[in-house]
Design an enzyme around this catalytic site. Sequence first.
Site, mmCIF file in Angstrom:
data_model
loop_
_atom_site.group_PDB
_atom_site.id
_atom_site.type_symbol
_atom_site.label_atom_id
_atom_site.label_comp_id
_atom_site.label_asym_id
_atom_site.label_seq_id
_atom_site.Cartn_x
_atom_site.Cartn_y
_atom_site.Cartn_z
ATOM 1 C CB SER A 103 -0.928 -0.100 1.212
ATOM 2 O OG SER A 103 -2.020 0.958 1.078
ATOM 3 C CG ASP A 152 -7.573 -1.989 -3.392
ATOM 4 O OD1 ASP A 152 -8.177 -1.159 -2.566
ATOM 5 O OD2 ASP A 152 -6.257 -2.301 -3.232
ATOM 6 C CG HIS A 183 -5.990 -1.688 0.385
ATOM 7 N ND1 HIS A 183 -5.414 -1.150 -0.946
ATOM 8 C CD2 HIS A 183 -5.231 -1.116 1.322
ATOM 9 C CE1 HIS A 183 -4.593 -0.583 -0.606
ATOM 10 N NE2 HIS A 183 -4.302 -0.288 0.726
HETATM 11 C C1 MLT Z 1 -2.889 3.901 2.022
HETATM 12 O O1 MLT Z 1 -4.033 3.963 2.739
HETATM 13 O O2 MLT Z 1 -1.726 3.634 2.498
HETATM 14 C C2 MLT Z 1 -3.274 4.545 0.690
HETATM 15 O O3 MLT Z 1 -3.977 3.822 0.123
HETATM 16 C C3 MLT Z 1 -1.939 4.490 -0.191
HETATM 17 C C4 MLT Z 1 -1.255 5.886 0.306
HETATM 18 O O4 MLT Z 1 -1.539 6.735 0.838
HETATM 19 O O5 MLT Z 1 -0.045 5.857 -0.154
#
Ligand code: MLT
Length: 201
Positions: A103, A152, A183
């Site tokens: 992520s 996702d 996700h």
């Molecule tokens: C997260 O929650 O980390 C996002 O989906 C990705 C990010 O903010 O880089």
Amino acid sequence: MIQFVHNYVRSQIGSELTLLGLHGTGGDESEILGLLGAIDSGASMLSPRGKSTEEGVNRFFRRLAEGVFDMEDLEARTQELGEWVEWARKTYTIKKLFAIGYSNGANIATSLLFMRPESLDGVIGLRGMTAYVDEAANLRNKPVLLLSGDTDPIVPHGDVKGLAEALVAAGANVQHEWLTTGHGLTQQDVQIAQEWLAKQG
Ligand code: MLT
């Protein structure tokens, strides 16, 4: 060079490979070790903690909203991480370094590859999306595995397809797969990553 809180665990079997673990939002340098060990228990492991704490949790760069990044901060943090990776490669005499990011960690991993291609020998980006991209970068033959979830809610399909295309345009050797999940990570991620990594020689 600005230091990062980090873990370094040397391979017990003398493997040449080190995995750079980049955690997701709210993760840390210790929690990500479980994923690295599941993917390759023989490799050395290096894992920094993200320094962007504006939201009260660890991240690698600031965001303005979910999926909307502060590009100036992203570029500065990517540069900072790149300098640290260079330090770590020398300090721990790392020969081969593959990033495994989840992520937010996947987003800084591909950003780092575009910004400082020499810092990484390959990238596994799990549930990543487009962050810093430079199609003029020379990523010739850099192996990249992207694993995306087809339901996702955080990563739009078109966005990650655009990332894969930008990596290919820069010369990377990209494998991009869609898993029937959201996700969160699944056992299938671990299995595909293991198989892909084993083929990288
Ligand atoms: C997260 O929650 O980390 C996002 O989906 C990705 C990010 O903010 O880089």
